[in-house]
Scaffold this active site. Structure first.
Site, short mmCIF file in Angstrom:
data_model
loop_
_atom_site.label_atom_id
_atom_site.label_comp_id
_atom_site.label_asym_id
_atom_site.label_seq_id
_atom_site.Cartn_x
_atom_site.Cartn_y
_atom_site.Cartn_z
N ALA A 35 83.58 49.77 35.01
CA ALA A 35 83.90 49.17 36.09
C ALA A 35 83.33 47.65 36.02
O ALA A 35 83.92 46.54 36.47
CB ALA A 35 83.30 49.95 37.36
N ASN A 38 84.85 45.36 33.56
CA ASN A 38 86.41 45.23 34.03
C ASN A 38 85.95 43.89 35.13
O ASN A 38 86.82 42.95 34.77
CB ASN A 38 86.58 46.24 34.74
CG ASN A 38 87.38 47.40 33.78
OD1 ASN A 38 87.20 47.06 32.61
ND2 ASN A 38 87.54 48.45 34.27
N TYR A 102 85.14 62.78 31.58
CA TYR A 102 84.34 62.13 31.11
C TYR A 102 83.34 62.97 29.94
O TYR A 102 83.19 64.12 30.39
CB TYR A 102 83.16 61.46 32.25
CG TYR A 102 83.82 60.61 33.35
CD1 TYR A 102 84.01 59.09 32.84
CD2 TYR A 102 83.84 61.04 34.50
CE1 TYR A 102 84.66 58.39 33.88
CE2 TYR A 102 84.41 60.27 35.60
CZ TYR A 102 84.91 58.94 35.06
OH TYR A 102 85.68 58.05 36.12
N ARG A 104 79.60 61.99 28.89
CA ARG A 104 78.82 60.56 28.93
C ARG A 104 77.27 61.13 29.28
O ARG A 104 76.51 60.37 29.37
CB ARG A 104 79.23 59.55 30.10
CG ARG A 104 79.13 60.24 31.42
CD ARG A 104 79.95 59.41 32.41
NE ARG A 104 79.68 57.98 32.58
CZ ARG A 104 80.47 57.30 33.46
NH1 ARG A 104 81.26 57.76 34.38
NH2 ARG A 104 80.18 56.19 33.38
N ASN A 164 82.47 52.30 44.85
CA ASN A 164 82.82 53.02 43.39
C ASN A 164 82.19 54.43 43.31
O ASN A 164 81.66 54.88 42.29
CB ASN A 164 82.43 52.14 42.14
CG ASN A 164 83.81 51.65 41.60
OD1 ASN A 164 84.76 52.29 41.66
ND2 ASN A 164 83.55 50.57 40.71
N TYR A 165 82.28 55.17 44.36
CA TYR A 165 81.93 56.56 44.59
C TYR A 165 82.77 57.36 43.30
O TYR A 165 84.03 57.23 43.29
CB TYR A 165 82.01 57.33 45.75
CG TYR A 165 81.85 58.70 45.90
CD1 TYR A 165 80.42 59.17 45.41
CD2 TYR A 165 82.77 59.64 45.77
CE1 TYR A 165 80.18 60.50 45.45
CE2 TYR A 165 82.42 61.14 45.92
CZ TYR A 165 81.09 61.63 45.82
OH TYR A 165 80.86 62.90 45.77
N GLY A 221 94.23 50.18 48.71
CA GLY A 221 95.47 50.47 47.84
C GLY A 221 96.80 49.60 48.37
O GLY A 221 96.82 48.50 48.61
N GLY A 224 96.82 47.18 51.12
CA GLY A 224 96.26 45.91 51.28
C GLY A 224 94.77 46.02 51.60
O GLY A 224 94.04 46.86 51.30
N ASP A 251 88.85 47.03 40.40
CA ASP A 251 87.93 46.25 39.50
C ASP A 251 88.72 44.83 39.80
O ASP A 251 87.98 43.89 39.57
CB ASP A 251 87.66 46.71 38.18
CG ASP A 251 86.99 48.05 38.27
OD1 ASP A 251 86.27 48.33 39.20
OD2 ASP A 251 87.26 48.86 37.26
#
Length: 307
Positions: A35, A38, A102, A104, A164-165, A221, A224, A251
């Site tokens: 994120a 980006n 993921y 990670r 960004n949860y 989204g 708008g 992002d």
């Protein structure tokens, strides 16, 4: 004052080509995604100054991340860690649904610590941008976020937060108080309605503004966005485009807004650019590959052939 400073984990991205179950994928592409990087790439593509900092492993994926972010015009401060570079695997189960797995836990990026973020990098920036992803990675990464935010606040540097949860990283119960604390320290906040409702009194810009930030943008989204900026409400509809890959749109939206903010644009113009960059991003596969230049945004105005 400098441009944008951001930091966080960027991973290798294994993406199944085509649409359908992962087990039936016939080919894959390999790229990068994160994120914060980006956003840095998006700002740089729009002509802004951007710096990204993060830990990468001593492997080919880590080297690829460092070189590709730098090649995008971003000042890159990649700290090599002894652990591996994280990976994410993505496939489109259907035309409407994408799944990301993921790999990670214990990665180089998750080992980010306060010592990795030099105070002078923060105080020399115009905007410090962080996300709600990094605090979920580890205790040391969370400490890095809050220490850098406090350093920025003390120096009068604008603090930007994209909520960004990520449900795969932590539960709503664990995330809510941390995200609320982070947002309360920010000047600019981006969130979806669902993210806002996690820790605020509602899913509106006004509900988030109650926590303290002067600029709140609720990105929604295809509907708008709605914003409350210095007490004034704004609404900007989405642009009609053909969606190829929805990943990275949020992002790109943030990058468009922050690039225009760095350039001194009005709130209205920032939101117009944010909508346009988000719309452009979904027309191209990949997390950051579709970040547009300002000239390329003309494609969204009907000029679909450049001669």
């Amino acid at each position: 004052m400098g441009g944008l400073l951001t930091f966080g984990e960027t991973m290798g991205l294994v993406a199944a080509d085509g649409i359908g179950p992962l087990g039936h994928a016939k080919s894959f592409s390999f790229g990068i995604g994160g994120a914060e990087s980006n956003v840095a790439i998006g700002v740089a593509r729009l002509g802004g100054e951007a710096t990204w900092l993060g830990r990468v492993g001593p492997d080919a994926t880590g080297a690829l991340i460092a070189s590709r972010v730098a090649a995008s015009g971003v000042r890159t401060l990649a700290v090599t860690d002894e652990s591996f570079t994280g990976l994410m695997v993505r496939h489109r189960r259907s035309g409407e649904f994408a799944q990301v797995d993921y790999h990670r836990s214990g990665s180089a990026g998750s080992r980010l610590s306060p010592a990795d973020i030099p105070a002078h990098e923060v105080t020399n920036a115009a905007i410090l941008h962080v996300t709600g992803i990094t605090p979920a990675l580890s205790e040391s990464a969370r400490a890095a976020v809050f220490q850098s935010v406090e350093t920025a606040r003390a120096a009068g540097v604008t603090v930007s937060v994209d909520v960004n949860y990520r449900a795969k990283l932590w539960s709503r119960f664990d995330a809510a108080p941390v995200l609320r604390d982070l947002v309360s320290r920010a000047d600019v906040v981006f969130a979806s309605p669902e993210e806002a409702a996690l820790f605020a009194s509602g899913d509106t810009p006004e509900a988030l503004a109650e926590l303290g930030p002067a600029e709140v943008i609720v990105k929604d989204g295809g509907r708008g966005c709605v914003a409350l900026i210095e007490g004034k409400r704004f609404q900007q509809p989405a642009l009609p485009v053909t969606v190829v890959d929805p990943v990275g749109a949020g992002d790109a939206f943030v990058a468009g807004y922050l690039a225009d903010r760095l350039a001194g644009a009005s709130p209205e113009d920032r939101l117009v650019t944010a909508i346009a960059t988000g719309a452009f991003a979904v027309t191209v596969p990949g997390d950051c590959e579709g970040a547009p230049t300002r000239d390329e945004l003309a494609f969204l105005k009907g000029d679909d052939v450049r001669r």
